[in-house]
Design a protein around this motif. Sequence first.
Motif, PDB file in Angstrom:
ATOM      1  N   ALA A  20       0.618  -0.995  -0.078  1.00 30.37           N
ATOM      2  CA  ALA A  20      -0.056   0.337  -0.358  1.00 30.37           C
ATOM      3  C   ALA A  20       0.990   0.832  -0.099  1.00 30.37           C
ATOM      4  N   TYR A  21       2.321   1.578   0.048  1.00 31.60           N
ATOM      5  CA  TYR A  21       2.882   2.380   0.162  1.00 31.60           C
ATOM      6  C   TYR A  21       2.982   2.679  -1.653  1.00 31.60           C
ATOM      7  N   ASN A  22       3.190   3.877  -1.950  1.00 31.87           N
ATOM      8  CA  ASN A  22       3.660   4.806  -3.182  1.00 31.87           C
ATOM      9  C   ASN A  22       5.148   4.869  -3.392  1.00 31.87           C
ATOM     10  N   MET A  23       5.531   4.283  -4.004  1.00 29.17           N
ATOM     11  CA  MET A  23       7.443   4.180  -2.924  1.00 29.17           C
ATOM     12  C   MET A  23       7.581   4.636  -4.845  1.00 29.17           C
ATOM     13  N   GLY A  24       9.154   5.046  -4.620  1.00 29.67           N
ATOM     14  CA  GLY A  24       9.858   6.419  -5.360  1.00 29.67           C
ATOM     15  C   GLY A  24      11.494   5.927  -5.985  1.00 29.67           C
ATOM     16  N   TRP A  25      12.081   6.524  -6.669  1.00 28.09           N
ATOM     17  CA  TRP A  25      13.663   6.728  -6.374  1.00 28.09           C
ATOM     18  C   TRP A  25      14.068   8.016  -7.359  1.00 28.09           C
ATOM     19  N   PHE A  26      14.954   8.712  -5.966  1.00 25.40           N
ATOM     20  CA  PHE A  26      14.988   9.667  -6.018  1.00 25.40           C
ATOM     21  C   PHE A  26      17.154  10.039  -6.611  1.00 25.40           C
ATOM     22  N   ARG A  27      17.575  10.990  -6.908  1.00 22.84           N
ATOM     23  CA  ARG A  27      19.437  10.896  -7.351  1.00 22.84           C
ATOM     24  C   ARG A  27      19.342  12.726  -6.517  1.00 22.84           C
ATOM     25  N   GLN A  28      20.224  12.268  -6.184  1.00 24.89           N
ATOM     26  CA  GLN A  28      21.226  13.868  -6.180  1.00 24.89           C
ATOM     27  C   GLN A  28      22.546  13.318  -6.654  1.00 24.89           C
ATOM     28  N   ALA A  29      22.793  14.677  -7.076  1.00 23.08           N
ATOM     29  CA  ALA A  29      24.335  14.419  -7.318  1.00 23.08           C
ATOM     30  C   ALA A  29      24.595  15.725  -7.341  1.00 23.08           C
ATOM     31  N   PRO A  30      26.251  16.031  -6.922  1.00 21.64           N
ATOM     32  CA  PRO A  30      27.382  16.489  -5.894  1.00 21.64           C
ATOM     33  C   PRO A  30      26.772  18.014  -6.480  1.00 21.64           C
ATOM     34  N   GLY A  31      26.522  18.927  -5.486  1.00 24.24           N
ATOM     35  CA  GLY A  31      26.148  20.533  -6.331  1.00 24.24           C
ATOM     36  C   GLY A  31      24.828  21.097  -6.473  1.00 24.24           C
TER      37      GLY A  31
ATOM     38  N   SER B 297      21.183   1.901 -20.648  1.00 25.26           N
ATOM     39  CA  SER B 297      22.003   3.215 -21.618  1.00 25.26           C
ATOM     40  C   SER B 297      22.021   4.640 -20.558  1.00 25.26           C
ATOM     41  N   LEU B 298      22.940   3.965 -19.823  1.00 26.80           N
ATOM     42  CA  LEU B 298      23.469   4.864 -18.824  1.00 26.80           C
ATOM     43  C   LEU B 298      24.513   6.149 -19.106  1.00 26.80           C
ATOM     44  N   LYS B 299      24.056   6.938 -19.000  1.00 30.87           N
ATOM     45  CA  LYS B 299      25.090   8.518 -19.722  1.00 30.87           C
ATOM     46  C   LYS B 299      25.536   8.796 -17.998  1.00 30.87           C
ATOM     47  N   PRO B 300      26.885   9.561 -18.464  1.00 30.57           N
ATOM     48  CA  PRO B 300      28.046   9.880 -17.378  1.00 30.57           C
ATOM     49  C   PRO B 300      26.347  10.897 -16.672  1.00 30.57           C
ATOM     50  N   GLU B 301      26.008  11.298 -17.277  1.00 34.80           N
ATOM     51  CA  GLU B 301      25.228  12.311 -15.781  1.00 34.80           C
ATOM     52  C   GLU B 301      23.718  12.291 -15.265  1.00 34.80           C
ATOM     53  N   ASP B 302      24.070  10.211 -15.450  1.00 37.07           N
ATOM     54  CA  ASP B 302      23.019   9.930 -14.058  1.00 37.07           C
ATOM     55  C   ASP B 302      24.118   9.046 -12.873  1.00 37.07           C
ATOM     56  N   THR B 303      25.102  10.230 -13.357  1.00 33.61           N
ATOM     57  CA  THR B 303      25.494   9.497 -11.801  1.00 33.61           C
ATOM     58  C   THR B 303      24.871  10.617 -10.836  1.00 33.61           C
ATOM     59  N   ALA B 304      25.453  10.107  -9.308  1.00 30.19           N
ATOM     60  CA  ALA B 304      24.253  10.585  -8.350  1.00 30.19           C
ATOM     61  C   ALA B 304      24.227   9.384  -7.515  1.00 30.19           C
ATOM     62  N   VAL B 305      23.638   9.633  -6.361  1.00 31.11           N
ATOM     63  CA  VAL B 305      23.146   9.053  -5.497  1.00 31.11           C
ATOM     64  C   VAL B 305      22.133   8.940  -5.436  1.00 31.11           C
ATOM     65  N   TYR B 306      21.428   7.631  -5.158  1.00 28.11           N
ATOM     66  CA  TYR B 306      20.328   7.215  -6.255  1.00 28.11           C
ATOM     67  C   TYR B 306      18.994   6.966  -4.472  1.00 28.11           C
ATOM     68  N   TYR B 307      18.152   6.929  -4.385  1.00 23.91           N
ATOM     69  CA  TYR B 307      17.365   6.585  -2.898  1.00 23.91           C
ATOM     70  C   TYR B 307      16.486   6.525  -3.261  1.00 23.91           C
ATOM     71  N   CYS B 308      16.028   5.714  -2.621  1.00 21.09           N
ATOM     72  CA  CYS B 308      14.884   5.005  -2.528  1.00 21.09           C
ATOM     73  C   CYS B 308      13.604   5.345  -1.094  1.00 21.09           C
ATOM     74  N   ALA B 309      12.520   6.143  -1.749  1.00 20.16           N
ATOM     75  CA  ALA B 309      11.564   6.667  -0.298  1.00 20.16           C
ATOM     76  C   ALA B 309      10.157   5.363  -0.683  1.00 20.16           C
TER      77      ALA B 309
END
Length: 118
Positions: free
Chosen positions: A31-42, A85-97
Motif C-alpha cells: 500500500a506504499y507509493n514508492m519512488g526513486w530520487f537522485r542527487q548529484a554533487p552540487g 543506456s546509462l549516461k555520465p549525467e546519471d551519476t548521482a546518489v540514488y535514494y529509495c523513498a
Amino acid sequence: QVQLVESGGGLVQAGGSLRLSCAASGRTFRAYNMGWFRQAPGKEREHVASIDWQTGSTYYRDSVKGRFTISRDNAKNTVYLQMNSLKPEDTAVYYCAADPFGGEYNYWGQGTQVTVSS
C-alpha cells in the motif's frame, strides 16, 4: 516505522546497465507509493521515477524515459529501478523513498552511489 535499504549501485561505463533494489520493512508495503530520487554533487535532489501502489502507474522524469524502468515485487517487499543506456549525467546518489499515506515521501533509504564513466 518504515526502513528502506538500497543496493545495486556501482561504477559502469556509459551505455551500460545497473539494477537498483530497495528492500522495505512494513507489513503494508503493498500500500506504499514508492519512488526513486537522485542527487548529484552540487545539485538538488530530483525525482527519477515512482510507482503508484493502487494503480501500478509509473512516472518518470523526462531525461530517463525509455531508459529506466521502475517495478515492484510486493511479495518480496522490494522495489527496483532498472537503468539501461546509462549516461555520465546519471551519476548521482540514488535514494529509495516510501509514501505510506498517499501524501508525501516520509521515509528514505541511505542511498546508493551510481557512477557512469564516459
